[in-house]
Write an enzyme that holds these catalytic residues in place. Structure first.
Site, mmCIF file in Angstrom:
data_model
loop_
_atom_site.group_PDB
_atom_site.id
_atom_site.type_symbol
_atom_site.label_atom_id
_atom_site.label_comp_id
_atom_site.label_asym_id
_atom_site.label_seq_id
_atom_site.Cartn_x
_atom_site.Cartn_y
_atom_site.Cartn_z
ATOM 1 N N LYS A 4 0.850 -1.191 0.000
ATOM 2 C CA LYS A 4 0.000 0.000 0.000
ATOM 3 C C LYS A 4 0.885 1.240 0.000
ATOM 4 O O LYS A 4 2.035 1.229 0.445
ATOM 5 C CB LYS A 4 -0.936 0.014 1.208
ATOM 6 C CG LYS A 4 -0.254 0.053 2.588
ATOM 7 C CD LYS A 4 0.175 1.438 3.063
ATOM 8 C CE LYS A 4 0.744 1.378 4.476
ATOM 9 N NZ LYS A 4 1.442 2.647 4.868
ATOM 10 N N GLY B 296 7.254 1.385 5.088
ATOM 11 C CA GLY B 296 6.017 2.149 4.978
ATOM 12 C C GLY B 296 5.061 1.623 3.934
ATOM 13 O O GLY B 296 4.090 2.294 3.573
ATOM 14 N N ASP C 205 -3.011 -1.243 10.484
ATOM 15 C CA ASP C 205 -3.202 -1.256 9.027
ATOM 16 C C ASP C 205 -3.831 -2.550 8.515
ATOM 17 O O ASP C 205 -4.276 -2.606 7.371
ATOM 18 C CB ASP C 205 -1.860 -1.042 8.304
ATOM 19 C CG ASP C 205 -1.358 0.390 8.409
ATOM 20 O OD1 ASP C 205 -2.138 1.263 8.847
ATOM 21 O OD2 ASP C 205 -0.194 0.623 8.058
#
Length: 284
Positions: free
Chosen positions: A14, A103, A141
């Site tokens: 992502k 990230g 997440d």
């Protein structure tokens, strides 16, 4: 009972197209707004059921002990929801392509793919909402990847609303450093007062919208991140995803992305990926 398999399961990366820190709760958690974008690039997982209740990660992941791996923890968490008379196990192999501390949501995506795949293979019968609740126990997440489509997120990241994002290509640079999330969120330089935005604000002009409030902190603490941003900015809007360290830029046309990839200095790993609208396992 014969084993069942599910192979070549993409655990997609992502990107945070923007990431605003709008406040902080009394318990210390940060209030965020972001748009999560799925990519057609990520880790690849392979699943095989077994009838002895054992969860076994059959691939080595450097720096990640099997018992602490989110893949194994996700499988065991799902297994614990099953009745005592129905405790299948699984062999899980992973081809690790996403960097740790980048990230890109690699560990969270692996956990979500594990929950989705084993819920199917074990015929556990949990619905998407129940899987998202399980996923939240593993990380903030994880529910997004189970949600299964690009999303505008608010709160601490758990308030998800489907959103349409631009079709196109992303060039992603890996600066070669792992950025620990706590170091970014505890930095005194981090601002926590960005004005809230709406989905309509984003949808009106999605390319280059907003900023990443964590980027200034990460670039100061990790010069490698600052160097990657500076280089990629020569070709378009460049920014960091999540709390770092990876840096990305959007290109509407694949040849433009290819041209940038050819120019990337040899000391960086770089790749391109297409924006996708939903998780590959969204329909199982």
């Amino acid at each position: 009972m014969p084993s069942r398999t599910l192979n070549d399961c993409l655990a997609p990366a992502k990107l945070n197209l923007f990431l605003h820190v709008t406040g902080r709760r009394a318990d210390g958690y940060h209030l965020l707004q972001t748009v999560f974008q799925l990519l057609d690039h990520g880790d690849i997982l392979h699943f095989e059921t077994r009838d002895d209740g054992v969860i076994c990660r059959t691939s080595d992941v450097p720096g990640v002990d099997a018992d602490s791996d989110l893949i194994v923890r996700a499988a065991r968490l799902l297994q614990a929801t099953l009745g005592e008379g129905h405790r299948p196990g699984a062999n899980i192999a992973i081809e690790k392509k996403l960097p740790l501390g980048g990230g890109l949501g690699g560990g969270s995506s692996d956990a979500a793919t594990t929950l989705l795949a084993l819920n199917h293979l074990w015929q556990a019968g949990l619905n998407r909402g129940q899987l998202m609740e399980l996923g939240l126990k593993l990380g903030a997440d994880v529910p997004f990847f189970i949600f299964g489509q690009n999303a505008f997120a608010a709160g601490v990241g758990e308030e998800l609303t489907a959103v349409t994002t631009p079709d196109g290509w992303y060039v992603v640079l890996e600066p070669g450093v792992s950025v620990p999330t706590p170091a970014i969120f505890t930095a005194k330089e981090l601002t926590r007062n960005t004005e809230p935005v709406t989905i309509l604000d984003f949808s009106t002009a999605p390319v280059g919208f907003g900023k990443n409030d964590l980027q200034v902190v990460a670039a100061k603490l990790f010069p490698e991140v600052a160097e990657a941003i500076s280089w990629l900015q020569k070709y378009g809007d460049a920014r960091m995803t999540g709390s770092g360290a990876c840096v990305f830029s959007f290109f509407a046309h694949e040849p433009d992305a290819d041209a940038v990839l050819k120019a990337v200095p040899a000391h960086w790993k770089a790749w391109k990926a297409r924006a996708i609208a939903q998780h590959p396992l969204a329909d199982i």
